[in-house]
Design a protein around this motif. Sequence first.
Motif, PDB file in Angstrom:
ATOM      1  N   GLY A  33       0.814  -1.199   0.000  1.00  0.00           N
ATOM      2  CA  GLY A  33       0.000   0.000   0.000  1.00  0.00           C
ATOM      3  C   GLY A  33       0.851   1.254   0.000  1.00  0.00           C
ATOM      4  O   GLY A  33       1.818   1.353   0.745  1.00  0.00           O
ATOM      5  N   LYS A  34       0.517   2.193  -0.867  1.00  0.00           N
ATOM      6  CA  LYS A  34       1.177   3.497  -0.902  1.00  0.00           C
ATOM      7  C   LYS A  34       0.212   4.471  -0.229  1.00  0.00           C
ATOM      8  O   LYS A  34      -0.726   4.966  -0.844  1.00  0.00           O
ATOM      9  CB  LYS A  34       1.459   3.955  -2.325  1.00  0.00           C
ATOM     10  N   ILE A  35       0.450   4.746   1.048  1.00  0.00           N
ATOM     11  CA  ILE A  35      -0.475   5.525   1.873  1.00  0.00           C
ATOM     12  C   ILE A  35      -0.546   6.967   1.391  1.00  0.00           C
ATOM     13  O   ILE A  35       0.477   7.599   1.132  1.00  0.00           O
ATOM     14  CB  ILE A  35      -0.055   5.460   3.353  1.00  0.00           C
ATOM     15  N   CYS A  36      -1.787   7.472   1.293  1.00  0.00           N
ATOM     16  CA  CYS A  36      -1.985   8.879   0.960  1.00  0.00           C
ATOM     17  C   CYS A  36      -2.711   9.619   2.085  1.00  0.00           C
ATOM     18  O   CYS A  36      -2.814  10.840   2.051  1.00  0.00           O
ATOM     19  CB  CYS A  36      -2.711   9.041  -0.377  1.00  0.00           C
ATOM     20  N   SER A  37      -3.201   8.880   3.075  1.00  0.00           N
ATOM     21  CA  SER A  37      -3.877   9.518   4.199  1.00  0.00           C
ATOM     22  C   SER A  37      -3.826   8.608   5.423  1.00  0.00           C
ATOM     23  O   SER A  37      -4.072   7.409   5.325  1.00  0.00           O
ATOM     24  CB  SER A  37      -5.335   9.794   3.824  1.00  0.00           C
ATOM     25  N   PHE A  38      -3.486   9.209   6.563  1.00  0.00           N
ATOM     26  CA  PHE A  38      -3.542   8.543   7.857  1.00  0.00           C
ATOM     27  C   PHE A  38      -4.430   9.417   8.726  1.00  0.00           C
ATOM     28  O   PHE A  38      -4.000  10.445   9.251  1.00  0.00           O
ATOM     29  CB  PHE A  38      -2.140   8.410   8.474  1.00  0.00           C
ATOM     30  N   GLY A  39      -5.694   9.017   8.844  1.00  0.00           N
ATOM     31  CA  GLY A  39      -6.643   9.777   9.638  1.00  0.00           C
ATOM     32  C   GLY A  39      -6.805   9.139  10.998  1.00  0.00           C
ATOM     33  O   GLY A  39      -6.809   7.916  11.117  1.00  0.00           O
ATOM     34  N   TYR A  40      -6.934   9.968  12.027  1.00  0.00           N
ATOM     35  CA  TYR A  40      -7.074   9.398  13.368  1.00  0.00           C
ATOM     36  C   TYR A  40      -7.864  10.307  14.297  1.00  0.00           C
ATOM     37  O   TYR A  40      -7.983  11.515  14.079  1.00  0.00           O
ATOM     38  CB  TYR A  40      -5.716   9.076  13.974  1.00  0.00           C
ATOM     39  N   VAL A  41      -8.394   9.663  15.333  1.00  0.00           N
ATOM     40  CA  VAL A  41      -9.016  10.345  16.461  1.00  0.00           C
ATOM     41  C   VAL A  41      -8.398   9.740  17.713  1.00  0.00           C
ATOM     42  O   VAL A  41      -8.352   8.516  17.857  1.00  0.00           O
ATOM     43  CB  VAL A  41     -10.550  10.153  16.480  1.00  0.00           C
ATOM     44  N   LEU A  42      -7.927  10.587  18.596  1.00  0.00           N
ATOM     45  CA  LEU A  42      -7.365  10.173  19.872  1.00  0.00           C
ATOM     46  C   LEU A  42      -8.351  10.610  20.952  1.00  0.00           C
ATOM     47  O   LEU A  42      -8.766  11.773  20.976  1.00  0.00           O
ATOM     48  CB  LEU A  42      -5.997  10.824  20.088  1.00  0.00           C
ATOM     49  N   THR A  43      -8.737   9.670  21.823  1.00  0.00           N
ATOM     50  CA  THR A  43      -9.685   9.996  22.894  1.00  0.00           C
ATOM     51  C   THR A  43      -9.075   9.691  24.256  1.00  0.00           C
ATOM     52  O   THR A  43      -8.098   8.947  24.357  1.00  0.00           O
ATOM     53  CB  THR A  43     -10.996   9.189  22.763  1.00  0.00           C
ATOM     54  N   ASP A  44      -9.709  10.244  25.283  1.00  0.00           N
ATOM     55  CA  ASP A  44      -9.320   9.871  26.638  1.00  0.00           C
ATOM     56  C   ASP A  44     -10.111   8.624  27.035  1.00  0.00           C
ATOM     57  O   ASP A  44     -10.828   8.042  26.213  1.00  0.00           O
ATOM     58  CB  ASP A  44      -9.531  11.034  27.622  1.00  0.00           C
ATOM     59  N   GLU A  45      -9.992   8.212  28.297  1.00  0.00           N
ATOM     60  CA  GLU A  45     -10.635   6.957  28.742  1.00  0.00           C
ATOM     61  C   GLU A  45     -12.157   7.041  28.759  1.00  0.00           C
ATOM     62  O   GLU A  45     -12.835   6.018  28.793  1.00  0.00           O
ATOM     63  CB  GLU A  45     -10.112   6.528  30.121  1.00  0.00           C
TER      64      GLU A  45
END
Length: 121
Positions: free
Chosen positions: A18-30
């Motif tokens: 895979g040739k990545i063009c997007s790394f999307g993320y959401v970081l949450t607390d507990e």
Amino acid sequence: MRYLFFDCECANCYNHEGKICSFGYVLTDETFKTVEEKDLIITPDAPFDPHVLEVGSDSIDLAYTPIRFQHAPKFDAAFPAIAALLGDPEITVFGYAVENDVGFLSSECRRYHLSLPKFVY
């Protein structure tokens, strides 16, 4: 404890890489309150598979145009931020089709001679 939810998009997966063009993320607390939300745009440094660019029910809907991706930094420039998230022992990682996305991350690390941090997902 924090939780990381992520998804990768690829320009192509030729040669099973895979040739990545997007790394999307959401970081949450507990309590699942969003701490950070970001979409790292990455130039795939490779052509887009025509299937990715098609419009229809069988295609991938990219959030940006191919030109937008071409003007973004390469994977190795985005990697320190990705590695910091994945390698943080206080973060548990989740995603959709995570095994595919981890495979894409792994192939990009090989392509750019980087070491993917060890993490549990």
